[in-house]
Design a protein around this motif. Structure first.
Motif, PDB file in Angstrom:
ATOM      1  N   PRO A 165      -4.398 -18.466   3.089  1.00 59.84           N
ATOM      2  CA  PRO A 165      -5.725 -17.961   3.605  1.00 59.84           C
ATOM      3  C   PRO A 165      -6.034 -16.546   3.285  1.00 59.84           C
ATOM      4  O   PRO A 165      -7.037 -15.979   3.003  1.00 59.84           O
ATOM      5  CB  PRO A 165      -5.671 -17.996   4.994  1.00 59.84           C
ATOM      6  CG  PRO A 165      -4.314 -18.166   5.179  1.00 59.84           C
ATOM      7  CD  PRO A 165      -3.442 -18.911   4.010  1.00 59.84           C
ATOM      8  N   ARG A 166      -4.730 -15.915   2.907  1.00 64.33           N
ATOM      9  CA  ARG A 166      -5.040 -14.235   2.598  1.00 64.33           C
ATOM     10  C   ARG A 166      -4.914 -13.985   1.315  1.00 64.33           C
ATOM     11  O   ARG A 166      -4.394 -12.753   0.774  1.00 64.33           O
ATOM     12  CB  ARG A 166      -4.080 -13.518   3.373  1.00 64.33           C
ATOM     13  CG  ARG A 166      -4.456 -13.578   5.016  1.00 64.33           C
ATOM     14  CD  ARG A 166      -3.434 -12.642   5.759  1.00 64.33           C
ATOM     15  NE  ARG A 166      -4.081 -12.930   7.125  1.00 64.33           N
ATOM     16  CZ  ARG A 166      -3.420 -11.986   8.030  1.00 64.33           C
ATOM     17  NH1 ARG A 166      -2.218 -11.597   7.979  1.00 64.33           N
ATOM     18  NH2 ARG A 166      -3.956 -12.114   9.538  1.00 64.33           N
ATOM     19  N   LYS A 167      -4.585 -14.753   0.364  1.00 59.34           N
ATOM     20  CA  LYS A 167      -4.448 -15.122  -0.982  1.00 59.34           C
ATOM     21  C   LYS A 167      -5.085 -13.740  -1.821  1.00 59.34           C
ATOM     22  O   LYS A 167      -4.626 -12.769  -2.507  1.00 59.34           O
ATOM     23  CB  LYS A 167      -4.460 -16.281  -1.974  1.00 59.34           C
ATOM     24  CG  LYS A 167      -4.313 -16.063  -3.405  1.00 59.34           C
ATOM     25  CD  LYS A 167      -4.461 -17.474  -3.920  1.00 59.34           C
ATOM     26  CE  LYS A 167      -4.349 -17.399  -5.482  1.00 59.34           C
ATOM     27  NZ  LYS A 167      -3.602 -16.548  -6.144  1.00 59.34           N
ATOM     28  N   LYS A 168      -6.480 -13.822  -1.752  1.00 57.21           N
ATOM     29  CA  LYS A 168      -7.444 -12.694  -2.229  1.00 57.21           C
ATOM     30  C   LYS A 168      -7.030 -11.095  -1.844  1.00 57.21           C
ATOM     31  O   LYS A 168      -7.085 -10.141  -2.395  1.00 57.21           O
ATOM     32  CB  LYS A 168      -8.802 -12.937  -1.927  1.00 57.21           C
ATOM     33  CG  LYS A 168      -9.351 -14.177  -2.943  1.00 57.21           C
ATOM     34  CD  LYS A 168     -10.982 -14.211  -2.966  1.00 57.21           C
ATOM     35  CE  LYS A 168     -11.135 -15.298  -3.643  1.00 57.21           C
ATOM     36  NZ  LYS A 168     -11.988 -15.096  -4.754  1.00 57.21           N
ATOM     37  N   ILE A 169      -6.775 -11.272  -0.599  1.00 56.16           N
ATOM     38  CA  ILE A 169      -6.434  -9.896   0.038  1.00 56.16           C
ATOM     39  C   ILE A 169      -5.077  -9.419  -0.699  1.00 56.16           C
ATOM     40  O   ILE A 169      -4.755  -8.144  -1.034  1.00 56.16           O
ATOM     41  CB  ILE A 169      -6.226  -9.606   1.392  1.00 56.16           C
ATOM     42  CG1 ILE A 169      -7.826  -9.926   2.098  1.00 56.16           C
ATOM     43  CG2 ILE A 169      -5.835  -8.424   2.147  1.00 56.16           C
ATOM     44  CD1 ILE A 169      -7.907 -10.280   3.353  1.00 56.16           C
ATOM     45  N   PHE A 170      -4.083 -10.117  -0.230  1.00 64.18           N
ATOM     46  CA  PHE A 170      -2.856 -10.026  -0.974  1.00 64.18           C
ATOM     47  C   PHE A 170      -2.746  -9.652  -2.369  1.00 64.18           C
ATOM     48  O   PHE A 170      -2.265  -8.756  -2.734  1.00 64.18           O
ATOM     49  CB  PHE A 170      -1.750 -11.219  -0.682  1.00 64.18           C
ATOM     50  CG  PHE A 170      -1.354 -11.329   0.821  1.00 64.18           C
ATOM     51  CD1 PHE A 170      -2.032 -10.366   1.960  1.00 64.18           C
ATOM     52  CD2 PHE A 170      -0.361 -12.293   1.303  1.00 64.18           C
ATOM     53  CE1 PHE A 170      -1.505 -10.550   3.125  1.00 64.18           C
ATOM     54  CE2 PHE A 170      -0.034 -12.341   2.454  1.00 64.18           C
ATOM     55  CZ  PHE A 170      -0.386 -11.407   3.392  1.00 64.18           C
ATOM     56  N   GLU A 171      -3.461 -10.343  -3.162  1.00 69.14           N
ATOM     57  CA  GLU A 171      -3.415 -10.122  -4.735  1.00 69.14           C
ATOM     58  C   GLU A 171      -3.854  -8.756  -5.046  1.00 69.14           C
ATOM     59  O   GLU A 171      -3.392  -8.255  -6.005  1.00 69.14           O
ATOM     60  CB  GLU A 171      -4.154 -10.996  -5.340  1.00 69.14           C
ATOM     61  CG  GLU A 171      -3.705 -12.580  -5.472  1.00 69.14           C
ATOM     62  CD  GLU A 171      -4.471 -13.374  -6.393  1.00 69.14           C
ATOM     63  OE1 GLU A 171      -4.026 -14.377  -7.091  1.00 69.14           O
ATOM     64  OE2 GLU A 171      -5.705 -13.406  -6.057  1.00 69.14           O
ATOM     65  N   THR A 172      -5.066  -8.111  -4.341  1.00 71.09           N
ATOM     66  CA  THR A 172      -5.530  -6.846  -4.463  1.00 71.09           C
ATOM     67  C   THR A 172      -4.500  -5.757  -4.421  1.00 71.09           C
ATOM     68  O   THR A 172      -4.608  -4.637  -4.920  1.00 71.09           O
ATOM     69  CB  THR A 172      -6.739  -6.429  -3.946  1.00 71.09           C
ATOM     70  OG1 THR A 172      -6.358  -6.745  -2.340  1.00 71.09           O
ATOM     71  CG2 THR A 172      -7.768  -7.623  -4.071  1.00 71.09           C
ATOM     72  N   PHE A 173      -3.133  -6.098  -3.519  1.00 67.96           N
ATOM     73  CA  PHE A 173      -2.355  -4.912  -3.230  1.00 67.96           C
ATOM     74  C   PHE A 173      -1.449  -5.038  -4.156  1.00 67.96           C
ATOM     75  O   PHE A 173      -0.334  -4.435  -4.132  1.00 67.96           O
ATOM     76  CB  PHE A 173      -1.958  -5.159  -1.905  1.00 67.96           C
ATOM     77  CG  PHE A 173      -2.818  -4.465  -0.876  1.00 67.96           C
ATOM     78  CD1 PHE A 173      -2.726  -3.341  -0.438  1.00 67.96           C
ATOM     79  CD2 PHE A 173      -4.050  -5.149  -0.648  1.00 67.96           C
ATOM     80  CE1 PHE A 173      -3.584  -2.358   0.136  1.00 67.96           C
ATOM     81  CE2 PHE A 173      -5.012  -4.432   0.367  1.00 67.96           C
ATOM     82  CZ  PHE A 173      -4.583  -3.099   0.780  1.00 67.96           C
ATOM     83  N   GLY A 174      -1.189  -6.210  -5.116  1.00 72.76           N
ATOM     84  CA  GLY A 174      -0.118  -6.333  -5.946  1.00 72.76           C
ATOM     85  C   GLY A 174      -0.436  -5.813  -7.264  1.00 72.76           C
ATOM     86  O   GLY A 174      -1.337  -5.116  -7.712  1.00 72.76           O
ATOM     87  N   PRO A 175       0.557  -6.035  -8.112  1.00 74.43           N
ATOM     88  CA  PRO A 175       1.799  -6.367  -7.886  1.00 74.43           C
ATOM     89  C   PRO A 175       2.806  -5.251  -7.167  1.00 74.43           C
ATOM     90  O   PRO A 175       2.392  -4.004  -7.134  1.00 74.43           O
ATOM     91  CB  PRO A 175       2.457  -6.815  -9.431  1.00 74.43           C
ATOM     92  CG  PRO A 175       1.881  -5.848 -10.076  1.00 74.43           C
ATOM     93  CD  PRO A 175       0.409  -5.619  -9.559  1.00 74.43           C
TER      94      PRO A 175
ATOM     95  N   ALA B  91       0.697  -1.283  -0.125  1.00 74.57           N
ATOM     96  CA  ALA B  91       0.017   0.065   0.035  1.00 74.57           C
ATOM     97  C   ALA B  91       1.080   1.270  -0.093  1.00 74.57           C
ATOM     98  O   ALA B  91       0.422   2.232  -0.567  1.00 74.57           O
ATOM     99  CB  ALA B  91      -1.009   0.022   1.176  1.00 74.57           C
ATOM    100  N   ALA B  92       1.926   1.345   0.888  1.00 79.29           N
ATOM    101  CA  ALA B  92       2.737   2.493   0.814  1.00 79.29           C
ATOM    102  C   ALA B  92       3.500   2.563  -0.481  1.00 79.29           C
ATOM    103  O   ALA B  92       3.476   4.007  -0.880  1.00 79.29           O
ATOM    104  CB  ALA B  92       3.657   2.221   2.076  1.00 79.29           C
ATOM    105  N   LEU B  93       3.919   1.743  -0.997  1.00 81.31           N
ATOM    106  CA  LEU B  93       4.668   1.718  -2.234  1.00 81.31           C
ATOM    107  C   LEU B  93       3.615   2.346  -3.497  1.00 81.31           C
ATOM    108  O   LEU B  93       4.228   3.145  -4.212  1.00 81.31           O
ATOM    109  CB  LEU B  93       5.263   0.559  -2.876  1.00 81.31           C
ATOM    110  CG  LEU B  93       6.407  -0.049  -1.947  1.00 81.31           C
ATOM    111  CD1 LEU B  93       7.184  -1.260  -2.329  1.00 81.31           C
ATOM    112  CD2 LEU B  93       7.561   1.176  -1.636  1.00 81.31           C
ATOM    113  N   HIS B  94       2.580   1.806  -3.506  1.00 82.00           N
ATOM    114  CA  HIS B  94       1.624   2.443  -4.342  1.00 82.00           C
ATOM    115  C   HIS B  94       1.065   3.763  -4.247  1.00 82.00           C
ATOM    116  O   HIS B  94       0.741   4.399  -4.919  1.00 82.00           O
ATOM    117  CB  HIS B  94       0.425   1.483  -4.727  1.00 82.00           C
ATOM    118  CG  HIS B  94       0.574   0.124  -5.161  1.00 82.00           C
ATOM    119  ND1 HIS B  94       1.116  -0.127  -6.180  1.00 82.00           N
ATOM    120  CD2 HIS B  94       0.405  -1.152  -4.736  1.00 82.00           C
ATOM    121  CE1 HIS B  94       1.409  -1.368  -6.778  1.00 82.00           C
ATOM    122  NE2 HIS B  94       0.961  -1.774  -5.633  1.00 82.00           N
TER     123      HIS B  94
END
Length: 186
Positions: free
Chosen positions: A103-113, A75-78
């Protein structure tokens, strides 16, 4: 730089911030540090998180030092788009692999890449050899892409309360040394 010459923005990751988490302890001890509060730490919204961080950066009165943990790093980098000129340095702890299954795949993906280019300021990335949210090799790859100095935290888990990192004195020492070497941006 001295801590008193900066605005230190502590950017937590996903999950309710524990009062004994090292970021909260640093906030209590460092007079110019403050935690960036999000609308929800348990159900993160990428756009809201990014805008909240960007606003904190642009409203800062002194050079900003970002201290981001886990998902807060992405989030900080974006959030740097349009605000990077105010950032003097970044201290990134336990970068998760945003493509990792779990378990957090969907959450993590939304903050990538993650951005895949050198950052316009000095940074340190602290990573563990046994982080459940990302491998040390992955942390090394992203740190290399950012031009960030990689610090091996050994077998320290996710460097959070669950892995026994409340006070985290080793992190305090590394951060103090990093901060002392920063120079204001021209």
């Amino acid at each position: 730089m001295k801590a008193s010459e900066t605005d230190i923005l502590l950017i937590p990751g996903v999950g309710a911030p524990h009062r004994d988490h090292w970021q909260n302890r640093w906030s209590a001890r460092l007079g110019t540090a403050r935690r960036v509060e999000q609308a929800s730490f348990t159900q993160p919204d990428r756009d809201v998180w990014i805008e909240t961080i960007r606003k904190a950066i642009t409203e800062a009165e002194r050079p900003v030092v970002l201290v981001a943990h886990s998902l807060g790093i992405g989030a900080a980098l974006h959030a740097l788009d349009g605000a990077a000129d105010k950032v003097a340095g970044g201290f990134f702890v336990a970068p998760p692999d945003l493509t990792l299954k779990g378990p957090r795949k969907k959450i993590f993906e939304t903050f990538g890449p993650y951005p895949n280019a050198p950052l316009p300021f000095p940074s340190i990335t602290v990573a563990s050899q046994n982080d459940i949210h990302g491998s040390y090799e992955h942390a090394g790859d992203v740190a290399n892409a950012w031009g960030s100095f990689l610090v091996d935290a050994g077998n320290s888990g996710h460097i959070d309360i669950d892995s026994g990192h409340g006070p985290w004195p080793e992190g305090t020492m590394v951060f103090a040394q990093f901060l002392s070497r920063l120079k204001p941006r021209a």
